[in-house]
Write an enzyme that holds these catalytic residues in place. Structure first.
Site, PDB file in Angstrom:
ATOM      1  N   TYR A 108      29.548  61.349  58.205  1.00  0.00           N
ATOM      2  CA  TYR A 108      28.326  61.673  57.923  1.00  0.00           C
ATOM      3  C   TYR A 108      27.588  62.361  58.261  1.00  0.00           C
ATOM      4  O   TYR A 108      27.003  63.075  57.893  1.00  0.00           O
ATOM      5  CB  TYR A 108      28.126  60.171  57.825  1.00  0.00           C
ATOM      6  CG  TYR A 108      28.524  58.743  57.051  1.00  0.00           C
ATOM      7  CD1 TYR A 108      29.586  59.192  56.315  1.00  0.00           C
ATOM      8  CD2 TYR A 108      27.770  57.694  56.779  1.00  0.00           C
ATOM      9  CE1 TYR A 108      29.803  58.417  55.013  1.00  0.00           C
ATOM     10  CE2 TYR A 108      28.490  56.549  55.824  1.00  0.00           C
ATOM     11  CZ  TYR A 108      30.064  57.049  55.525  1.00  0.00           C
ATOM     12  OH  TYR A 108      30.191  55.933  54.599  1.00  0.00           O
ATOM     13  N   ASP A 155      30.074  51.175  56.626  1.00  0.00           N
ATOM     14  CA  ASP A 155      29.491  51.095  55.581  1.00  0.00           C
ATOM     15  C   ASP A 155      30.824  50.433  54.598  1.00  0.00           C
ATOM     16  O   ASP A 155      30.036  49.385  54.190  1.00  0.00           O
ATOM     17  CB  ASP A 155      29.864  52.710  55.528  1.00  0.00           C
ATOM     18  CG  ASP A 155      28.858  53.090  54.133  1.00  0.00           C
ATOM     19  OD1 ASP A 155      27.625  51.924  54.063  1.00  0.00           O
ATOM     20  OD2 ASP A 155      28.226  54.184  53.376  1.00  0.00           O
ATOM     21  N   ASP A 208      29.765  46.130  53.265  1.00  0.00           N
ATOM     22  CA  ASP A 208      29.158  45.714  51.841  1.00  0.00           C
ATOM     23  C   ASP A 208      29.832  44.451  51.166  1.00  0.00           C
ATOM     24  O   ASP A 208      29.825  43.794  50.695  1.00  0.00           O
ATOM     25  CB  ASP A 208      28.811  46.890  51.183  1.00  0.00           C
ATOM     26  CG  ASP A 208      27.988  48.465  51.078  1.00  0.00           C
ATOM     27  OD1 ASP A 208      27.056  47.233  51.782  1.00  0.00           O
ATOM     28  OD2 ASP A 208      27.917  48.746  50.439  1.00  0.00           O
TER      29      ASP A 208
END
Length: 360
Positions: free
Chosen positions: A141, A247, A251
């Site tokens: 990222y 990430d 989730d």
């Protein structure tokens, strides 16, 4: 000396859910003498609209001065087609980077009252309590070079996945410390069979383990970890992994608990200053309708109390109040099941405050 909390409501349902956490904060001040001062500022799409940037300079200045930050959520389709650097998510990435918030803690805890709301069988998830430790300021990222180049029809996009040994060691030590205070088991997730950066990650974690004889370290490839989270999630205690893998896996773990609307998170620097926010997004489809679940934001406040303000007793009280409300059968639409009563955002927040008052 009074501690400073910066409140960033953000976009979508952010202002609604943050308002309920502020009710809880007010109750803690009134009933338990919590000495904090609050300020408000803009971030995300709301900041882009008002000030032309997703992280205005005045917001960042206040964030640097604060002891902790409580945030709602950012983003929404309104800003999907604007210049990339002006999109709401860029503000979130920027504040994490500017404040050195390198560690993201995402607990996945199944409240027993919500076992039937999980997508998995109750016996598979009953008693679930996982802590995912995600490296937050490195990896793909943030890696460079990155971009899109070439002529239309032949363009190529590229990103760089990179970690340095000190970055891996920093997140690793925090994960080992957390595991040592829990069940003493740490799973490091990587893709070392195909990625050199993961080879370095695994070697560094293995070396670190020598300093933590009380913690059992295991390694798992990310694809297998995703499968195991669904197959047998209670095998995990603490999971440490890189930015992108964390990430995705966090989730995935969120839905084991019945609703992503129940999960808080903390992003910490090396001195335990933190930004606290619910895991879920801005949910623009229900913004302004009073349907959003504020419990993840309230539980994020509990994490703020525990990790930054060192008020573990108050954190326990907030968590107990949330449990009491669930015992009473109140549910926002995302966690509603037969036999429970649907409550709106404000009613749910009021119920948590009432439970705190009753305990006081």
């Amino acid at each position: 000396m009074s501690k400073k909390i910066l409140i960033l409501p953000g976009d979508g349902v952010g202002p609604e859910i943050v308002a309920e956490a502020e009710k809880v904060l007010a109750a803690l001040r009134g009933d338990f003498g919590l000495d904090v001062a609050t300020e408000h500022a803009l971030i995300g799409g709301a900041a882009t609209d008002a000030k032309g940037a997703p992280l205005p300079a005045d917001t960042l200045a206040l964030a640097r001065e604060a002891d902790a930050i409580l945030m709602g959520a950012v983003g929404g389709p309104k800003w999907d087609d604007i210049e990339r650097e002006l999109r709401p998510e860029r503000g979130l990435l920027a504040i994490r980077s500017a404040l050195g918030l390198f560690a993201n803690l995402r607990p996945a805890i199944l409240y027993p009252q919500l076992a039937s709301a999980s997508a998995l069988k109750p016996e598979v998830v009953a008693g679930l309590d996982i802590m995912i430790v995600r490296e937050l300021t490195g990896g793909i990222y943030f890696g460079a070079p990155r971009g899109i180049e070439g002529e239309p029809g032949e363009r190529r996009g590229y990103n760089t996945l990179v970690y340095s040994e000190p970055e891996v060691e920093r997140i690793g030590r925090l994960a080992f410390d957390i595991a040592g205070k829990r069940d003493g088991r740490l799973t490091s997730v990587d893709k070392a069979n195909v990625l050199e950066v993961s080879e370095l990650w695994r070697e560094t974690m293995t070396t670190l383990a020598e300093d933590y004889p009380g913690v059992e370290l295991s390694h798992m490839y990310v694809d297998n970890a995703a499968m195991q989270l669904v197959r047998a999630p209670k095998q995990f205690d603490v999971v440490v992994t890189g930015n992108m893998f964390g990430d995705i896996l966090s989730d995935c773990a969120a839905m084991l608990t019945g609703s992503i609307g129940m999960l808080p998170s903390a992003s910490l620097d090396e001195r335990a200053k933190g930004l606290y926010e619910p895991v879920h997004g801005s949910a623009p489809d229900i913004a302004g309708q009073g349907k959003a679940n504020p419990l993840a934001t309230i539980l994020s406040l509990a994490m703020l109390l525990r990790y930054t303000l060192a008020e573990a007793d108050l954190a326990d009280r907030v968590q107990a109040a949330v449990g009491k409300v669930l015992d009473e059968g109140l549910r926002t639409p995302d966690i509603h099941t037969d036999g429970t009563r649907v409550a709106g955002t404000s009613e749910m927040g009021d119920a948590v405050v009432a439970a705190l008052h009753a305990a006081a």
